[in-house]
Design a protein around this motif. Structure first.
Motif, PDB file in Angstrom:
ATOM      1  N   ALA A  64      59.173  80.136  33.859  1.00  0.00           N
ATOM      2  CA  ALA A  64      59.597  78.773  34.434  1.00  0.00           C
ATOM      3  C   ALA A  64      60.898  78.617  34.944  1.00  0.00           C
ATOM      4  O   ALA A  64      61.061  78.240  35.988  1.00  0.00           O
ATOM      5  CB  ALA A  64      59.430  77.611  33.366  1.00  0.00           C
ATOM      6  N   GLU A  65      61.863  79.522  34.382  1.00  0.00           N
ATOM      7  CA  GLU A  65      63.076  79.608  35.007  1.00  0.00           C
ATOM      8  C   GLU A  65      62.891  80.495  36.229  1.00  0.00           C
ATOM      9  O   GLU A  65      63.811  80.116  37.274  1.00  0.00           O
ATOM     10  CB  GLU A  65      63.878  80.286  34.008  1.00  0.00           C
ATOM     11  CG  GLU A  65      64.519  79.508  33.002  1.00  0.00           C
ATOM     12  CD  GLU A  65      65.348  80.209  32.093  1.00  0.00           C
ATOM     13  OE1 GLU A  65      66.448  79.839  31.489  1.00  0.00           O
ATOM     14  OE2 GLU A  65      65.006  81.444  31.560  1.00  0.00           O
ATOM     15  N   CYS A  69      60.559  80.464  38.493  1.00  0.00           N
ATOM     16  CA  CYS A  69      60.121  79.745  39.421  1.00  0.00           C
ATOM     17  C   CYS A  69      60.878  78.631  39.847  1.00  0.00           C
ATOM     18  O   CYS A  69      61.070  78.319  41.009  1.00  0.00           O
ATOM     19  CB  CYS A  69      58.724  79.058  38.992  1.00  0.00           C
ATOM     20  SG  CYS A  69      57.399  80.068  38.763  1.00  0.00           S
ATOM     21  N   VAL A  70      62.049  78.173  39.096  1.00  0.00           N
ATOM     22  CA  VAL A  70      62.930  77.036  39.572  1.00  0.00           C
ATOM     23  C   VAL A  70      63.860  77.796  40.445  1.00  0.00           C
ATOM     24  O   VAL A  70      64.360  77.307  41.302  1.00  0.00           O
ATOM     25  CB  VAL A  70      63.645  76.522  38.207  1.00  0.00           C
ATOM     26  CG1 VAL A  70      64.734  75.716  38.840  1.00  0.00           C
ATOM     27  CG2 VAL A  70      62.668  75.608  37.460  1.00  0.00           C
ATOM     28  N   TRP A  82      58.452  74.879  42.612  1.00  0.00           N
ATOM     29  CA  TRP A  82      58.691  73.725  41.716  1.00  0.00           C
ATOM     30  C   TRP A  82      57.228  73.435  41.143  1.00  0.00           C
ATOM     31  O   TRP A  82      57.164  73.266  39.881  1.00  0.00           O
ATOM     32  CB  TRP A  82      59.082  72.396  42.482  1.00  0.00           C
ATOM     33  CG  TRP A  82      60.533  72.455  43.070  1.00  0.00           C
ATOM     34  CD1 TRP A  82      60.820  72.704  44.171  1.00  0.00           C
ATOM     35  CD2 TRP A  82      61.723  72.529  42.160  1.00  0.00           C
ATOM     36  NE1 TRP A  82      62.135  72.795  44.175  1.00  0.00           N
ATOM     37  CE2 TRP A  82      62.869  72.894  43.070  1.00  0.00           C
ATOM     38  CE3 TRP A  82      61.959  72.494  40.986  1.00  0.00           C
ATOM     39  CZ2 TRP A  82      64.128  72.877  42.337  1.00  0.00           C
ATOM     40  CZ3 TRP A  82      63.227  72.522  40.211  1.00  0.00           C
ATOM     41  CH2 TRP A  82      64.264  72.629  41.166  1.00  0.00           C
ATOM     42  N   ALA A 129      56.734  75.949  38.831  1.00  0.00           N
ATOM     43  CA  ALA A 129      57.785  75.541  37.472  1.00  0.00           C
ATOM     44  C   ALA A 129      57.095  74.493  36.532  1.00  0.00           C
ATOM     45  O   ALA A 129      57.084  74.506  35.326  1.00  0.00           O
ATOM     46  CB  ALA A 129      58.963  75.388  38.040  1.00  0.00           C
ATOM     47  N   LEU A 188      56.381  74.997  32.618  1.00  0.00           N
ATOM     48  CA  LEU A 188      57.134  74.352  31.920  1.00  0.00           C
ATOM     49  C   LEU A 188      56.328  73.620  30.825  1.00  0.00           C
ATOM     50  O   LEU A 188      56.503  73.509  29.448  1.00  0.00           O
ATOM     51  CB  LEU A 188      58.416  73.467  32.308  1.00  0.00           C
ATOM     52  CG  LEU A 188      59.276  72.711  31.433  1.00  0.00           C
ATOM     53  CD1 LEU A 188      59.966  73.743  30.604  1.00  0.00           C
ATOM     54  CD2 LEU A 188      60.107  71.737  32.153  1.00  0.00           C
ATOM     55  N   LEU A 209      63.558  68.742  35.925  1.00  0.00           N
ATOM     56  CA  LEU A 209      62.371  69.471  36.937  1.00  0.00           C
ATOM     57  C   LEU A 209      62.036  68.132  37.539  1.00  0.00           C
ATOM     58  O   LEU A 209      61.593  68.706  38.861  1.00  0.00           O
ATOM     59  CB  LEU A 209      61.619  70.141  35.868  1.00  0.00           C
ATOM     60  CG  LEU A 209      60.433  71.080  36.343  1.00  0.00           C
ATOM     61  CD1 LEU A 209      60.960  72.159  37.333  1.00  0.00           C
ATOM     62  CD2 LEU A 209      59.496  71.508  35.572  1.00  0.00           C
TER      63      LEU A 209
END
Length: 148
Positions: free
Chosen positions: A22-23, A25-26, A31, A34, A38, A92
């Motif tokens: 997830a990190e 992807c951010v 998004w 992510a 997440l 997010l």
């Protein structure tokens, strides 16, 4: 025979890997991915906490005759971790990478410390105190529904 330490330690790694994805992807401004990752991480984390709080901690507390001590500390830390994950979700939703990474740094530090305490102290204690019941407890943890 699988130990509680091995079973839950492996689940820590699975959750950590999801969060790292997830990190990433951010960081790449992906998004939608992510968001999905997440959510998957939060679901996995809640399942992990449910396995501990509804099965392992209760069995351990019954065996030692107390709900004070290490399980009370772990429950408190679970509440703190949940609060941080809520802030992550908020960051997010706003597509605020700076806020997300500020919270993620806090979460990573907290999870490392929390997981280390569980893996090097609490899980070893539960393996010893609940000796002979590991299969039963791991089976109950596998069957837990975190949404219930």
């Amino acid at each position: 025979m699988e130990t509680i330490t091995d079973y839950l330690g492996n689940d820590h790694k699975r959750c950590d890997d999801m969060f790292a994805e997830a990190e990433t992807c951010v960081g790449d401004n992906r998004w939608a991915e992510a968001d999905a990752l997440l959510k998957a991480f939060n679901d996995a984390l809640e399942h992990h906490f449910a396995m501990e709080e509804r099965v392992l901690f209760l069995a351990f507390e019954q065996a030692i005759g107390s709900s004070e001590g290490p399980t009370a500390v772990m429950r408190m830390e679970h509440r703190q971790i949940r609060a941080i994950t809520a802030m992550l979700q908020e960051a997010l939703a706003k597509r605020d990478a700076d806020a997300f990474f500020g919270c993620s740094e806090t979460l990573n530090t907290m999870l490392q410390q929390h997981n280390m305490k569980e893996e090097s102290i609490l899980y070893l204690m539960t393996d010893r105190v609940l000796s002979g019941r590991q299969d039963e407890i791991i089976s109950a943890m596998r069957d837990i529904d975190a949404t219930a």
